[in-house]
Design a protein around this motif. Structure first.
Motif, PDB file in Angstrom:
ATOM      1  N   VAL B 260       0.845  -1.206   0.000  1.00  0.00           N
ATOM      2  CA  VAL B 260       0.000   0.000   0.000  1.00  0.00           C
ATOM      3  C   VAL B 260       0.881   1.258   0.000  1.00  0.00           C
ATOM      4  N   ALA B 261       1.938   1.231   0.811  1.00  0.00           N
ATOM      5  CA  ALA B 261       2.831   2.392   0.888  1.00  0.00           C
ATOM      6  C   ALA B 261       3.456   2.680  -0.477  1.00  0.00           C
ATOM      7  N   ASN B 262       3.906   1.628  -1.134  1.00  0.00           N
ATOM      8  CA  ASN B 262       4.547   1.823  -2.440  1.00  0.00           C
ATOM      9  C   ASN B 262       3.551   2.260  -3.505  1.00  0.00           C
ATOM     10  N   LEU B 263       2.346   1.720  -3.439  1.00  0.00           N
ATOM     11  CA  LEU B 263       1.334   2.149  -4.411  1.00  0.00           C
ATOM     12  C   LEU B 263       1.021   3.632  -4.238  1.00  0.00           C
ATOM     13  N   GLY B 264       1.017   4.084  -2.976  1.00  0.00           N
ATOM     14  CA  GLY B 264       0.764   5.507  -2.713  1.00  0.00           C
ATOM     15  C   GLY B 264       1.822   6.389  -3.348  1.00  0.00           C
ATOM     16  N   LEU B 265       3.080   5.992  -3.203  1.00  0.00           N
ATOM     17  CA  LEU B 265       4.147   6.807  -3.771  1.00  0.00           C
ATOM     18  C   LEU B 265       4.176   6.698  -5.297  1.00  0.00           C
ATOM     19  N   TRP B 266       3.835   5.515  -5.783  1.00  0.00           N
ATOM     20  CA  TRP B 266       3.768   5.345  -7.246  1.00  0.00           C
ATOM     21  C   TRP B 266       2.681   6.267  -7.817  1.00  0.00           C
ATOM     22  N   GLY B 267       1.555   6.360  -7.117  1.00  0.00           N
ATOM     23  CA  GLY B 267       0.484   7.265  -7.537  1.00  0.00           C
ATOM     24  C   GLY B 267       0.958   8.714  -7.542  1.00  0.00           C
ATOM     25  N   CYS B 268       1.793   9.054  -6.581  1.00  0.00           N
ATOM     26  CA  CYS B 268       2.342  10.402  -6.511  1.00  0.00           C
ATOM     27  C   CYS B 268       3.233  10.668  -7.734  1.00  0.00           C
ATOM     28  N   ALA B 334      12.540  18.749  -8.934  1.00  0.00           N
ATOM     29  CA  ALA B 334      11.573  18.098  -8.037  1.00  0.00           C
ATOM     30  C   ALA B 334      11.882  16.603  -7.942  1.00  0.00           C
ATOM     31  N   MET B 335      12.108  15.980  -9.086  1.00  0.00           N
ATOM     32  CA  MET B 335      12.374  14.532  -9.104  1.00  0.00           C
ATOM     33  C   MET B 335      13.618  14.191  -8.270  1.00  0.00           C
ATOM     34  N   LYS B 336      14.667  14.961  -8.456  1.00  0.00           N
ATOM     35  CA  LYS B 336      15.911  14.719  -7.715  1.00  0.00           C
ATOM     36  C   LYS B 336      15.684  14.954  -6.205  1.00  0.00           C
ATOM     37  N   SER B 337      14.888  15.961  -5.889  1.00  0.00           N
ATOM     38  CA  SER B 337      14.595  16.250  -4.476  1.00  0.00           C
ATOM     39  C   SER B 337      13.818  15.096  -3.840  1.00  0.00           C
ATOM     40  N   TYR B 338      12.859  14.562  -4.575  1.00  0.00           N
ATOM     41  CA  TYR B 338      12.072  13.440  -4.044  1.00  0.00           C
ATOM     42  C   TYR B 338      12.987  12.237  -3.773  1.00  0.00           C
ATOM     43  N   GLN B 339      13.903  11.991  -4.712  1.00  0.00           N
ATOM     44  CA  GLN B 339      14.821  10.846  -4.541  1.00  0.00           C
ATOM     45  C   GLN B 339      15.584  10.961  -3.233  1.00  0.00           C
ATOM     46  N   VAL B 340      16.088  12.161  -2.966  1.00  0.00           N
ATOM     47  CA  VAL B 340      16.872  12.350  -1.731  1.00  0.00           C
ATOM     48  C   VAL B 340      15.949  12.257  -0.508  1.00  0.00           C
ATOM     49  N   TYR B 341      14.746  12.801  -0.636  1.00  0.00           N
ATOM     50  CA  TYR B 341      13.823  12.807   0.509  1.00  0.00           C
ATOM     51  C   TYR B 341      13.456  11.392   0.948  1.00  0.00           C
ATOM     52  N   VAL B 342      13.320  10.461   0.000  1.00  0.00           N
ATOM     53  CA  VAL B 342      12.866   9.103   0.355  1.00  0.00           C
ATOM     54  C   VAL B 342      14.020   8.108   0.486  1.00  0.00           C
ATOM     55  N   GLU B 343      15.273   8.567   0.343  1.00  0.00           N
ATOM     56  CA  GLU B 343      16.365   7.590   0.214  1.00  0.00           C
ATOM     57  C   GLU B 343      16.559   6.712   1.459  1.00  0.00           C
ATOM     58  N   LEU B 348      10.729   0.970   0.494  1.00  0.00           N
ATOM     59  CA  LEU B 348      10.228   1.400  -0.820  1.00  0.00           C
ATOM     60  C   LEU B 348      10.816   0.567  -1.951  1.00  0.00           C
ATOM     61  N   TRP B 349      10.005   0.347  -2.986  1.00  0.00           N
ATOM     62  CA  TRP B 349      10.489  -0.313  -4.194  1.00  0.00           C
ATOM     63  C   TRP B 349      11.591   0.551  -4.818  1.00  0.00           C
ATOM     64  N   GLN B 350      12.499  -0.105  -5.534  1.00  0.00           N
ATOM     65  CA  GLN B 350      13.584   0.635  -6.185  1.00  0.00           C
ATOM     66  C   GLN B 350      13.020   1.698  -7.140  1.00  0.00           C
ATOM     67  N   ARG B 351      11.919   1.339  -7.824  1.00  0.00           N
ATOM     68  CA  ARG B 351      11.390   2.293  -8.809  1.00  0.00           C
ATOM     69  C   ARG B 351      10.745   3.516  -8.138  1.00  0.00           C
ATOM     70  N   ASN B 352      10.420   3.398  -6.862  1.00  0.00           N
ATOM     71  CA  ASN B 352       9.981   4.593  -6.134  1.00  0.00           C
ATOM     72  C   ASN B 352      11.181   5.367  -5.586  1.00  0.00           C
ATOM     73  N   ARG B 353      12.200   4.648  -5.175  1.00  0.00           N
ATOM     74  CA  ARG B 353      13.409   5.337  -4.690  1.00  0.00           C
ATOM     75  C   ARG B 353      14.075   6.126  -5.820  1.00  0.00           C
ATOM     76  N   ASP B 354      14.020   5.561  -7.027  1.00  0.00           N
ATOM     77  CA  ASP B 354      14.647   6.224  -8.187  1.00  0.00           C
ATOM     78  C   ASP B 354      13.712   7.225  -8.856  1.00  0.00           C
ATOM     79  N   MET B 355      12.441   7.232  -8.470  1.00  0.00           N
ATOM     80  CA  MET B 355      11.430   8.053  -9.162  1.00  0.00           C
ATOM     81  C   MET B 355      11.486   7.775 -10.667  1.00  0.00           C
ATOM     82  N   SER B 356      11.538   6.490 -10.974  1.00  0.00           N
ATOM     83  CA  SER B 356      11.816   6.101 -12.359  1.00  0.00           C
ATOM     84  C   SER B 356      10.666   6.420 -13.310  1.00  0.00           C
ATOM     85  N   LEU B 357       9.449   6.499 -12.798  1.00  0.00           N
ATOM     86  CA  LEU B 357       8.337   6.868 -13.686  1.00  0.00           C
ATOM     87  C   LEU B 357       8.484   8.333 -14.111  1.00  0.00           C
ATOM     88  N   MET B 358       8.683   9.207 -13.152  1.00  0.00           N
ATOM     89  CA  MET B 358       8.881  10.626 -13.481  1.00  0.00           C
ATOM     90  C   MET B 358      10.070  10.802 -14.425  1.00  0.00           C
TER      91      MET B 358
END
Lengths: 94, 377
Positions: B260-268, B334-343, B348-358
């Motif tokens: 659920v946590a990862n889906l929330g961040l993926w939605g973000c 923003a993307m780079k900031s999010y990566q550092v914020y969640v590191e 978290l899934w790797q694809r959320n840590r990397d913000m790979s969708l964005m």
């Protein structure tokens, strides 16, 4: 004539940045040109907590209160968003 | 709860109460009269609607002032949506945190924040509605009040089915986070990321007031930007303490909680996938904005014919411009900031840590989307 100060980031790949003195770091550093993440940008959240080596003004009481909870064991800890540079400084991410 | 974490929460709550800017904001808005500040900028110039596009280049000084004010109106209309959702999820998360020792401090903090959000919403809507009525005789970017179970990205790439599905997901998340401390904390990761994005832009907007030669004489919307920026600093701090620190006091998440946590961040990430040449700093799906921009160009401010308005829009949205480059740069920051914020969040899934969708969006992809969408406008 304006005086300039250099901000360097030893131990990282970021290249030094030269700014006019008396600038606030949060106006010029970004996560893309430095290792510093600015979150709230008002001296509260602690995301921009760093060690600053150089000759700058000591923290104001509000910053000092935060530093005591965020980095009590680091004598050179500062919140980068509260820092005005007045000399060359080295910044290390804590 | 660990003593140092409690201390951080205490400082945040105490200072927020002491430095609360809502009374100043309410007073400023009561005194707002558009005619008093209609001939001046409200933001730094680069924060203007369609700044750095062909429209901006050919606009008169008067039109540029209007574009600057419309940036304020459009930007804060999106913040209204985000704050409506925040009020609701503050409450469900407070319920989920009830099971923790010292819960009252967090709940009191969230109550204060929700009250502040209501003041912010009132300010943004009061000013925006008055401006749009004066300029256009109708509301363009401002919309009626709404509930929390909708897209906070006002112009998201959506349809009826996706809107329905999003509503179900948000309702379900509200329900389970009210009974699950980990998920209640996790909400603040998403809230932190969204506020972090806001801070990137709001810092610059608030500068207009802070650097004004006579701050007392600054336009009221600029003051509101500053007051809002200050209140939101405390909100970002509580997001950070709860999602980074309080969460460490809990048992490690179960597989379901991690999902659920990862889906929330993926939605973000999905919400923040796009970037807009029209509004630097908001990650709107641009084609959903075409109708609004068309109405602005056809209004008495620009007086364009149907043909001229569409040609101008084609140039602004389907060609590279300084404005587009600036918006893409904000998206990257923003993307780079999010990566550092969640590191440090190891669940978290790797694809959320990397913000790979964005990270898959780009200027060329933006232009391809616009060229395709503009054909059917």
């Amino acid at each position: 004539m304006a005086e300039f100060c250099t901000i360097s980031f030893p131990g990282s790949d970021f290249v030094p940045i030269t700014l006019e003195c008396d600038q606030n770091l949060s106006e010029h550093l970004t996560i893309q040109n430095s290792p510093v993440l600015f979150g709230c940008r008002t001296g509260i959240c602690g995301t921009c907590l760093v060690e600053v080596i150089g000759n700058i003004s000591p923290p104001q009481p509000e910053e000092q209160e935060m530093l005591e909870t965020l980095a009590a064991n680091y004598p050179h800890a500062r919140l980068a968003c509260q820092v005005n540079i007045t000399s060359n400084v080295e910044i290390h991410k804590i | 709860m660990e003593k140092n974490i409690h201390r951080k929460l205490q400082i945040n709550h105490t200072r927020n109460k002491q430095q609360d800017h809502t009374a100043l904001m309410d007073e400023a808005v009561t005194n707002f009269r558009y005619e008093d500040c209609q001939n001046e900028y409200w933001n730094p110039e680069e924060f203007s609607l369609l700044y750095g596009t062909p429209l901006w280049e050919q606009s008169t000084q008067h039109q540029r002032i209007i574009l600057n004010q419309l940036y304020w109106v459009a930007y804060y209309s999106q913040i209204v949506s985000a704050e409506i959702a925040t009020i609701f999820f503050n409450q469900t998360s407070a319920a989920g945190l009830y099971a923790q020792e010292d819960f009252r401090l967090i709940c009191d903090t969230l109550d204060l924040e929700s009250a502040q959000e209501r003041s912010h919403i009132h300010a943004f809507r009061t000013i925006a509605k008055q401006v749009e009525q004066a300029l256009f005789g109708e509301l363009i970017f401002t919309y009626p009040m709404r509930g929390p179970f909708t897209e906070t990205m006002v112009y998201a790439d959506t349809n009826a089915l996706k809107t329905w599905w999003k509503k179900i997901q948000l309702q379900y998340f509200g329900l389970i986070s009210a009974n699950n401390t980990f998920l209640a904390c996790q909400y603040f990761t998403v809230r932190g990321v969204r506020t972090l994005n806001g801070k990137l832009v709001q810092h610059k907007l608030s500068n207009y007031y802070q650097k004004h030669s006579h701050p007392e004489a600054a336009p009221i919307p600029a003051k509101v930007s500053y007051y809002h920026f200050m209140d939101e600093s405390f909100h970002f701090n509580s997001s950070t303490i709860i999602s980074h620190d309080v969460v460490t006091c809990l048992k490690p998440p179960t597989a379901f909680e991690r999902l659920v946590a990862n889906l929330g961040l993926w939605g973000c990430q999905r919400d923040h996938f796009h970037f807009s040449a029209a509004i630097n700093g908001i990650f709107w799906y641009e084609p959903a904005l075409y109708g609004k921009i068309y109405r602005v160009l056809r209004s008495r401010i620009f007086e364009m014919s149907d043909k001229d308005a569409k040609e101008m829009m084609r140039r602004c949205f389907t060609q590279e411009s300084e404005g587009l480059q600036r918006s893409f740069s904000t998206h990257q920051e923003a993307m780079k900031s999010y990566q550092v914020y969640v590191e440090k969040l190891d669940y978290l899934w790797q694809r959320n840590r990397d913000m790979s969708l964005m990270a898959t969006n780009s200027i060329s992809r933006y232009l391809a989307t616009q060229k395709n969408a503009f054909k059917s406008f």
